[in-house]
Design a protein around this motif. Structure first.
Motif, PDB file in Angstrom:
ATOM      1  N   ASN A 318       0.626  -1.161   0.424  1.00  0.00           N
ATOM      2  CA  ASN A 318      -0.308   0.484  -0.450  1.00  0.00           C
ATOM      3  C   ASN A 318       0.846   1.358  -0.191  1.00  0.00           C
ATOM      4  O   ASN A 318       2.317   1.408   0.091  1.00  0.00           O
ATOM      5  N   GLU A 319       0.710   2.187  -0.486  1.00  0.00           N
ATOM      6  CA  GLU A 319       1.151   3.849  -0.408  1.00  0.00           C
ATOM      7  C   GLU A 319       1.833   3.857   0.305  1.00  0.00           C
ATOM      8  O   GLU A 319       2.695   4.922   0.625  1.00  0.00           O
ATOM      9  N   ASP A 320       0.984   3.889   2.290  1.00  0.00           N
ATOM     10  CA  ASP A 320       1.434   4.048   3.745  1.00  0.00           C
ATOM     11  C   ASP A 320       2.634   3.699   3.746  1.00  0.00           C
ATOM     12  O   ASP A 320       3.877   4.075   3.966  1.00  0.00           O
ATOM     13  N   ILE A 321       2.981   1.958   3.654  1.00  0.00           N
ATOM     14  CA  ILE A 321       4.019   1.738   3.523  1.00  0.00           C
ATOM     15  C   ILE A 321       5.132   2.316   2.543  1.00  0.00           C
ATOM     16  O   ILE A 321       6.448   2.222   3.370  1.00  0.00           O
ATOM     17  N   LEU A 322       4.881   1.930   1.836  1.00  0.00           N
ATOM     18  CA  LEU A 322       5.896   2.848   0.347  1.00  0.00           C
ATOM     19  C   LEU A 322       6.013   4.275   0.490  1.00  0.00           C
ATOM     20  O   LEU A 322       7.291   4.170   1.397  1.00  0.00           O
ATOM     21  N   HIS A 323       5.364   5.220   1.415  1.00  0.00           N
ATOM     22  CA  HIS A 323       6.065   6.866   1.580  1.00  0.00           C
ATOM     23  C   HIS A 323       6.630   6.530   2.708  1.00  0.00           C
ATOM     24  O   HIS A 323       7.648   7.523   2.954  1.00  0.00           O
ATOM     25  N   LEU A 324       6.152   5.668   3.950  1.00  0.00           N
ATOM     26  CA  LEU A 324       7.239   5.688   5.297  1.00  0.00           C
ATOM     27  C   LEU A 324       8.663   4.938   4.672  1.00  0.00           C
ATOM     28  O   LEU A 324       9.884   5.767   5.495  1.00  0.00           O
ATOM     29  N   SER A 325       8.931   4.085   3.914  1.00  0.00           N
ATOM     30  CA  SER A 325      10.461   3.737   3.869  1.00  0.00           C
ATOM     31  C   SER A 325      10.814   4.546   2.792  1.00  0.00           C
ATOM     32  O   SER A 325      11.997   4.731   2.928  1.00  0.00           O
ATOM     33  N   ARG A 326      10.763   4.897   2.074  1.00  0.00           N
ATOM     34  CA  ARG A 326      11.170   6.244   1.224  1.00  0.00           C
ATOM     35  C   ARG A 326      11.050   6.692   2.186  1.00  0.00           C
ATOM     36  O   ARG A 326      12.676   8.006   2.319  1.00  0.00           O
ATOM     37  N   LYS A 327      10.584   7.333   3.118  1.00  0.00           N
ATOM     38  CA  LYS A 327      11.468   8.687   3.920  1.00  0.00           C
ATOM     39  C   LYS A 327      11.611   8.255   4.354  1.00  0.00           C
ATOM     40  O   LYS A 327      12.783   8.915   5.487  1.00  0.00           O
ATOM     41  N   ASN A 328      12.101   7.075   4.922  1.00  0.00           N
ATOM     42  CA  ASN A 328      12.834   6.026   6.112  1.00  0.00           C
ATOM     43  C   ASN A 328      13.814   6.436   5.656  1.00  0.00           C
ATOM     44  O   ASN A 328      15.556   6.999   5.811  1.00  0.00           O
ATOM     45  N   PHE A 329      14.782   6.407   4.051  1.00  0.00           N
ATOM     46  CA  PHE A 329      15.265   6.083   3.545  1.00  0.00           C
ATOM     47  C   PHE A 329      16.241   7.202   2.860  1.00  0.00           C
ATOM     48  O   PHE A 329      17.801   7.272   3.228  1.00  0.00           O
ATOM     49  N   HIS A 330      15.236   8.262   3.347  1.00  0.00           N
ATOM     50  CA  HIS A 330      15.814   9.645   2.974  1.00  0.00           C
ATOM     51  C   HIS A 330      16.382   9.978   3.678  1.00  0.00           C
ATOM     52  O   HIS A 330      17.792  11.030   4.710  1.00  0.00           O
ATOM     53  N   ILE A 331      15.663   9.894   5.360  1.00  0.00           N
ATOM     54  CA  ILE A 331      16.150   9.712   6.305  1.00  0.00           C
ATOM     55  C   ILE A 331      17.778   9.788   6.540  1.00  0.00           C
ATOM     56  O   ILE A 331      18.342  10.698   7.233  1.00  0.00           O
ATOM     57  N   CYS A 332      17.865   8.457   6.555  1.00  0.00           N
ATOM     58  CA  CYS A 332      18.568   7.597   6.908  1.00  0.00           C
ATOM     59  C   CYS A 332      19.608   8.397   6.536  1.00  0.00           C
ATOM     60  O   CYS A 332      20.847   8.190   6.557  1.00  0.00           O
ATOM     61  N   GLN A 333      19.918   8.424   5.057  1.00  0.00           N
ATOM     62  CA  GLN A 333      21.212   8.673   3.820  1.00  0.00           C
ATOM     63  C   GLN A 333      21.435  10.162   3.912  1.00  0.00           C
ATOM     64  O   GLN A 333      22.651  10.606   3.948  1.00  0.00           O
ATOM     65  N   ALA A 371      25.535   0.306   6.617  1.00  0.00           N
ATOM     66  CA  ALA A 371      25.220  -1.341   5.557  1.00  0.00           C
ATOM     67  C   ALA A 371      25.338  -2.410   6.570  1.00  0.00           C
ATOM     68  O   ALA A 371      23.082  -2.877   6.780  1.00  0.00           O
ATOM     69  N   ILE A 372      25.789  -2.248   8.020  1.00  0.00           N
ATOM     70  CA  ILE A 372      24.788  -2.760   8.841  1.00  0.00           C
ATOM     71  C   ILE A 372      24.776  -2.159  10.183  1.00  0.00           C
ATOM     72  O   ILE A 372      24.055  -3.543  11.031  1.00  0.00           O
ATOM     73  N   LEU A 373      24.898  -1.119   9.822  1.00  0.00           N
ATOM     74  CA  LEU A 373      23.808  -0.871  11.327  1.00  0.00           C
ATOM     75  C   LEU A 373      23.787   0.084  10.755  1.00  0.00           C
ATOM     76  O   LEU A 373      23.562   2.027  10.869  1.00  0.00           O
ATOM     77  N   PRO A 374      22.066   0.088  10.350  1.00  0.00           N
ATOM     78  CA  PRO A 374      21.432   1.174   9.338  1.00  0.00           C
ATOM     79  C   PRO A 374      20.581   2.349   9.953  1.00  0.00           C
ATOM     80  O   PRO A 374      20.061   3.334  10.238  1.00  0.00           O
ATOM     81  N   ASP A 375      20.290   1.633  11.588  1.00  0.00           N
ATOM     82  CA  ASP A 375      19.793   2.657  12.220  1.00  0.00           C
ATOM     83  C   ASP A 375      19.933   3.997  12.596  1.00  0.00           C
ATOM     84  O   ASP A 375      21.018   4.604  13.085  1.00  0.00           O
TER      85      ASP A 375
END
Length: 644
Positions: A318-333, A371-375
């Motif tokens: 669903n869109e919500d999971i996709l949006h959260l995952s992309r936002k989380n990836f961007h924050i971490c990046q 890569a091994i400590l993504p949090d």
């Protein structure tokens, strides 16, 4: 309109590349029903003959394996036997409303009626292909959120799901054990989290391909089911070796999946094909953050599965999971980019950029940390990992190729004496390289020890110093042993498993992973065993990868030692190492997953597991820091390139 649709699409009957619902070839029984109702079907006579011949062929080929689509067989099916042997406690046949309704047409059964009423009460005017699927759907959601790297947002809820699943597992709930894909997924997720689950529960009926396809219903026969079994089989412990259920499952599922890739039979589902390729080629070297990128690339909110009909699960896609995952990836990046800039400043301030010791590990070390400590909260852990990797790699190169034995011993002496008052005075008279290496180490250990004090509430400086003395001593010992009498294999591994650096890095990192632990953890038998097994995996993988290079350089390697002392061929020596790697990896996983009697916090043990995966990632490709094409692509995607 229905007849018009059928007539306009009858061309698809002979197209074998068409994706069709499960049991579609058996459904032509409905043609006979249509004839009995005097319906004029828009088919040519030869098309009808083709469908009926294909139907009979499929029934004969599958023999007893047609129960799940028995509604397509009709009167000739033994409905009485099916109800006596296959009916579930909820009244259904295979949790299938269609099959259950078909049984009710032929034989009155109150439990079938109750089941169908329960389905209609929930879904009103329609019914799903399978009901219930609650457990499998929830487990798929756990797996999906973990693969996307956003499970930490739902830790309590996901743990509750697994706790409930374990309760049902112990009760041998038929919703789990009646669906082998659900059973395999439950086994994998529960075992990873440390629950005691036996692989025997996967059942002897799936230990080889022929038996699986003979006994399992058509519902279970897809590539997805086999992929779940393959994944589950990867989490074997040493005692679950040759001849056990998991071992047999691993052999036939990997062969099956490789064959499908070779024959290009999954090509209609490109994303599933890529997932199979990725799991077969990278399973033990699947780094967390790299895996998250892969999962995001393959995540499709429109994804559906074809059972008896098209099935889409909005809880998973669903869109919500996709949006959260992309936002989380961007924050971490963004966070990783900031950390890289800070690492660069440290690198230059320590004058490490002035060294010319062969390998440039600056960016790669940070990539490995991410890569091994993504949090996002583990910034200090990533910092400690990156800096430790950089210094230890340069120290190793200096000892191996650029410095003299006297200079190497001088560095060890300086570290043992450790002068906190004036670090530069102690390097007077040393070479520029020794001065830079020692002062960089001195500054970094002091800084990390100060930060570790905040996390642990105690001083850990001496423990870090001792780790550095140990690894540098073994760096020198490797060189000395290479130029003198060759050690035995056991003697070599006693120091080479430490000089690979896993122990140094892990026992530095764990001070920053968010849990406090006592100093005696370091010297506990459990921690020593964890260090032993991860070090053995790393060293032996490295030895296989670098054998030809080290043979030319006449440096120690476990392959050449076996050939020299064991009078065996290189191929046999490599085969021995692969068996040793396999054993140590499985033993490491067993220790990581163990809960009873364990004194090392799981957060710390996870670092051992991640380091093990890192060694597979590095040494299954090329020498660790030569940055092959795939690593360059992963670095670019993880740190620099925005998500498309």
């Amino acid at each position: 309109m229905g007849l018009e649709f059928i007539g306009s699409n009858d061309w698809a009957l002979g197209e074998y590349d068409q994706v069709s619902p499960i049991g579609f070839d058996i459904i032509p029984t409905m043609i006979n029903y249509a004839r009995e109702l005097d319906l004029a079907l828009p088919f040519k006579a030869d098309s009808i003959d083709f469908m009926l011949r294909n139907r009979e062929l499929q029934i004969r080929r599958r023999n007893q394996n047609v129960d799940y689509v028995a509604e397509g067989i009709g009167e000739s099916f033994d409905w009485k036997k099916a109800l006596s042997t296959q009916q579930r406690s909820n009244g259904s046949l295979f949790n299938s409303p269609a099959t259950t309704a078909a049984a009710l047409i032929h034989i009155h059964n109150d439990k079938c009626i109750d089941y169908l009423h329960s389905v209609l009460k929930i879904f009103k005017t329609w019914v799903p292909s399978i009901y219930p699927m609650d457990i499998y759907t929830r487990l798929r959601m756990v797996d999906t959120l973990e693969s996307l790297g956003v499970d930490h947002y739902f830790r309590y809820e996901l743990n509750s799901i697994l706790e409930e699943t374990y309760r049902l597992w112990k009760e041998e709930d038929e919703e789990i054990f009646g669906d082998i894909a659900c059973c395999a997924l439950a086994f994998r997720l529960l075992r990873i989290k440390g629950y005691e689950v036996s692989p025997d529960e996967l059942g002897e009926y799936v230990v080889d391909e022929e038996k699986f396809f003979e006994t399992e219903s058509m519902q279970m026969n897809g590539v997805n089911t086999v992929l779940e079994l393959y994944r589950a089989s990867q989490f074997r412990f040493p005692e679950e070796e040759e001849g056990t259920a998991l071992d047999k499952i691993n052999i036939w599922t990997s062969t099956f999946l490789k064959q499908h890739l070779l024959e290009n039979t999954i090509s209609l589902d490109k994303k599933l094909q890529k997932q199979v390729e990725y799991d077969l080629n990278n399973f033990h070297g699947k780094l967390d953050r790299v895996g998250h990128m892969q999962a995001l690339a393959l995540y499709d909110i429109h994804r559906y599965e074809i059972l008896k009909s098209v099935y889409k699960c909005p809880m998973i896609y669903n869109e919500d999971i996709l949006h959260l995952s992309r936002k989380n990836f961007h924050i971490c990046q963004v966070q990783h980019q900031k950390e890289l800039e800070e690492l660069k400043r440290w690198y230059e301030d320590c004058r490490l950029d002035q060294l010319n010791l062969g390998r440039d590990v600056f960016v790669i070390s940070h990539f490995m940390a991410c890569a091994i400590l993504p949090d996002i909260h583990l910034s200090n852990a990533r910092e400690s990992f990156s800096k430790t990797i950089v210094i230890s790699t340069y120290m190793d190169d200096f000892v191996d190729h650029y410095g003299s034995e006297e200079e190497s011993l001088k560095i060890i002496e300086l570290i043992k004496e450790w002068n906190d008052d004036e670090e530069l005075e102690t390097t007077y008279g040393c070479s520029k390289e020794v001065e830079i290496l020692y002062t960089a180490l001195h500054r970094t250990v002091n800084d990390l020890a100060a930060k570790a004090y905040i996390h642990q509430g105690r001083c850990v400086k001496q423990a870090l110093i001792d780790l550095w003395v140990e690894i540098l001593t073994y760096f020198v010992r490797e060189i000395v042993s290479s130029s003198s009498d060759e050690p035995t294999m056991d003697e070599y591994l006693s120091f080479a498993r430490i000089s690979i650096g896993c122990k140094l890095n892990i026992l530095t990192i764990i001070h920053f992973v968010g849990v406090k632990f006592s100093a005696d953890i370091f010297t506990s038998p459990e921690c020593n065993s964890l260090c032993l097994h991860v070090g053995m995996v790393g060293r032996l993988l490295n030895d296989i990868q670098t054998y030809e290079k080290e043979q030319e350089e006449k440096t120690l390697n476990s392959i050449s030692l076996q050939v020299a002392h064991g009078n065996i061929s290189e191929d046999d020596a490599i085969s021995n190492l692969k068996q040793m790697i396999d054993y140590n990896r499985k033993k490491l996983l067993q220790l990581v997953f163990k809960t009873q009697g364990s004194i090392v916090p799981r957060e710390c043990k996870d670092v051992f597991w991640e380091m093990c995966k890192m060694t597979y990632y590095l040494y299954n490709r090329s020498d660790e820091f030569t940055s092959p094409k795939q690593m360059k692509e992963d670095i670019e995607s993880l740190i620099y390139r925005p998500l498309m």
